[in-house]
Design an enzyme around this catalytic site. Structure first.
Site, PDB file in Angstrom:
ATOM      1  N   GLY A 202       9.997   6.321 -16.030  1.00  0.00           N
ATOM      2  CA  GLY A 202      10.127   5.218 -16.966  1.00  0.00           C
ATOM      3  C   GLY A 202      10.386   3.879 -16.298  1.00  0.00           C
ATOM      4  O   GLY A 202       9.855   3.569 -15.229  1.00  0.00           O
ATOM      5  N   ILE A 203      11.210   3.079 -16.934  1.00  0.00           N
ATOM      6  CA  ILE A 203      11.525   1.745 -16.431  1.00  0.00           C
ATOM      7  C   ILE A 203      12.181   1.826 -15.060  1.00  0.00           C
ATOM      8  O   ILE A 203      11.901   1.022 -14.172  1.00  0.00           O
ATOM      9  CB  ILE A 203      12.415   1.004 -17.437  1.00  0.00           C
ATOM     10  CG1 ILE A 203      11.630   0.705 -18.711  1.00  0.00           C
ATOM     11  CG2 ILE A 203      12.966  -0.295 -16.841  1.00  0.00           C
ATOM     12  CD1 ILE A 203      12.467   0.202 -19.867  1.00  0.00           C
ATOM     13  N   GLY A 204      13.051   2.809 -14.877  1.00  0.00           N
ATOM     14  CA  GLY A 204      13.734   2.948 -13.594  1.00  0.00           C
ATOM     15  C   GLY A 204      12.769   3.131 -12.442  1.00  0.00           C
ATOM     16  O   GLY A 204      12.980   2.591 -11.346  1.00  0.00           O
TER      17      GLY A 204
ATOM     18  N   SER B   2      19.661  -2.050 -24.075  1.00  0.00           N
ATOM     19  CA  SER B   2      18.534  -1.747 -24.945  1.00  0.00           C
ATOM     20  C   SER B   2      18.557  -2.690 -26.133  1.00  0.00           C
ATOM     21  O   SER B   2      19.621  -3.042 -26.655  1.00  0.00           O
ATOM     22  CB  SER B   2      18.609  -0.302 -25.431  1.00  0.00           C
ATOM     23  OG  SER B   2      17.660  -0.063 -26.457  1.00  0.00           O
TER      24      SER B   2
ATOM     25  N   TYR C  33      22.419   6.822 -30.097  1.00  0.00           N
ATOM     26  CA  TYR C  33      21.797   6.263 -28.892  1.00  0.00           C
ATOM     27  C   TYR C  33      22.061   4.761 -28.803  1.00  0.00           C
ATOM     28  O   TYR C  33      22.490   4.255 -27.756  1.00  0.00           O
ATOM     29  CB  TYR C  33      20.294   6.527 -28.900  1.00  0.00           C
ATOM     30  CG  TYR C  33      19.576   5.756 -27.819  1.00  0.00           C
ATOM     31  CD1 TYR C  33      19.647   6.166 -26.489  1.00  0.00           C
ATOM     32  CD2 TYR C  33      18.853   4.596 -28.114  1.00  0.00           C
ATOM     33  CE1 TYR C  33      19.015   5.451 -25.483  1.00  0.00           C
ATOM     34  CE2 TYR C  33      18.217   3.877 -27.118  1.00  0.00           C
ATOM     35  CZ  TYR C  33      18.297   4.303 -25.802  1.00  0.00           C
ATOM     36  OH  TYR C  33      17.686   3.580 -24.808  1.00  0.00           O
TER      37      TYR C  33
ATOM     38  N   ASN D  33      13.368   7.912 -11.088  1.00  0.00           N
ATOM     39  CA  ASN D  33      12.215   8.802 -10.976  1.00  0.00           C
ATOM     40  C   ASN D  33      11.259   8.704 -12.153  1.00  0.00           C
ATOM     41  O   ASN D  33      10.187   9.317 -12.134  1.00  0.00           O
ATOM     42  CB  ASN D  33      12.678  10.259 -10.856  1.00  0.00           C
ATOM     43  CG  ASN D  33      13.494  10.705 -12.057  1.00  0.00           C
ATOM     44  OD1 ASN D  33      14.669  10.355 -12.158  1.00  0.00           O
ATOM     45  ND2 ASN D  33      12.898  11.449 -12.978  1.00  0.00           N
TER      46      ASN D  33
ATOM     47  N   GLY E 114      18.280   6.985 -12.293  1.00  0.00           N
ATOM     48  CA  GLY E 114      17.108   7.330 -13.095  1.00  0.00           C
ATOM     49  C   GLY E 114      15.844   6.683 -12.557  1.00  0.00           C
ATOM     50  O   GLY E 114      14.943   6.328 -13.329  1.00  0.00           O
TER      51      GLY E 114
END
Length: 328
Positions: free
Chosen positions: A43-45, A168, A193, A41, A39
């Site tokens: 946000g945090i990643g 999270s 989630y 590409n 991931g």
């Protein structure tokens, strides 16, 4: 009796050089490092990948969308001169594809993987993957569980490979329902989630326990980003463009929360800092919500070894692979 000859003095070993204080804005160089960020590409990643690329390391972004991966690579290259970054197509919700995706990495070892990619749904209805697994549980936990199995030979080939799992803060107040891991009987998106992230974090701690039991050189560290908001995140076109006035509107939240660039700091430290050890939990310094990364006590419900063993067995049955099978 002849005198006993004097013994030469025992040389004093040189002092072990102290590690300099960790500075999120002055990271150690890592030219030899090879890292995979799932991931990477968005946000945090994305910020994990950008910050690791700035150390001189080779960084591979594992992304489901080639178009979004191309945008992220262009952004990193525009900000990091000579960045050694590339991407591989990786869909964590498609379990049968993961073996081939790892083969496409084209590396002979991997110094660390950051298990960051995730899905967060806000509204019903419940969604399933092609394999019939609830989408968030499948992507956030099962996909990373299976990916670890295929990556383990590459991680074991590194001098000290690391698995860094991005959890999270939402998982702190949740508890696993081992009888309904996929929320078939009671689906509430936010709770599902949080539980999927809790499963992911529980796996990270249990993985390290199993690695230590067999004397593996690979370690597993769990991190979380605290409270990371888009409105407090700097622009990185085309990955993220902050709207005019967004930061001003989020100013009150900035007292306790932070942007996603800062949410990346615990994961980056877990990858690079040689003093970080397997089985640890790292998060933001201020109330676990914002600030520079620090080690924090492992949450009590992450230390339930019986629940972790049951989760591992259920995950093994659902994915038909076992990350421990190639550890030794």
């Amino acid at each position: 009796m002849p005198p006993v000859p004097a013994q030469p003095p025992v040389p004093t070993p040189p002092p072990v050089p102290a590690q300099p204080p960790w500075n999120v804005h002055r990271l150690p160089r890592a030219h030899a490092g090879v890292y995979l960020v799932t991931g990477g590409n968005a946000g945090i990643g994305y910020f994990v990948a950008e910050q690791l690329a700035a150390t001189g390391a080779t960084v591979v972004l594992g992304c489901r969308s080639p178009a979004k991966a191309a945008g992220a690579l262009a952004s990193i290259r525009s900000r990091v001169a000579g960045a050694r970054v590339r991407s591989v197509r990786l869909d964590l919700a498609d379990l049968p594809s993961l073996d081939a995706a790892v083969g496409a990495l084209g590396v002979d070892h991997l110094d660390a993987v950051v298990h960051n990619a995730g899905v967060a749904l806000d509204d019903p209805p419940r969604q399933e993957t092609a394999d019939g697994h609830e989408l968030m549980f499948a992507t956030n936990h099962l996909g990373h569980f299976a990916l670890t199995r295929w990556l383990m030979p590459l991680l074991s080939a590194a001098p000290a490979g690391r698995v860094v799992t991005m959890g999270s803060f939402a998982a702190k107040s949740e508890r696993l329902d081992l009888a309904d891991l996929q929320s078939r009987h009671d689906y509430r998106p936010k709770r599902s989630y949080g539980r999927s992230k809790l499963a992911q974090m529980t796996f990270g701690i249990e993985l390290d326990r199993r690695l230590r039991a067999v004397g593996s050189t690979v370690s597993s560290v769990v991190v979380h980003p605290g409270g990371a908001l888009d409105s407090l995140t700097p622009s990185r076109a085309p990955v993220h463009v902050r709207r005019a006035g967004a930061r001003l509107g989020a100013a009150p939240a900035a007292l306790l929360l932070q942007g996603k660039h800062a949410g990346a700091w615990p994961a980056v430290r877990a990858v690079l800092d040689p003093t970080v050890r397997g089985g640890q939990l790292w998060g933001p310094r201020v109330l676990g919500l914002r600030g520079e990364p620090r080690r924090e006590p492992v949450w009590p419900h992450l230390t339930d070894t019986a629940a972790a063993a049951r989760l591992w067995e259920a995950s093994r049955e659902l994915t038909r692979v076992d990350p421990g099978a190639t550890v030794g």
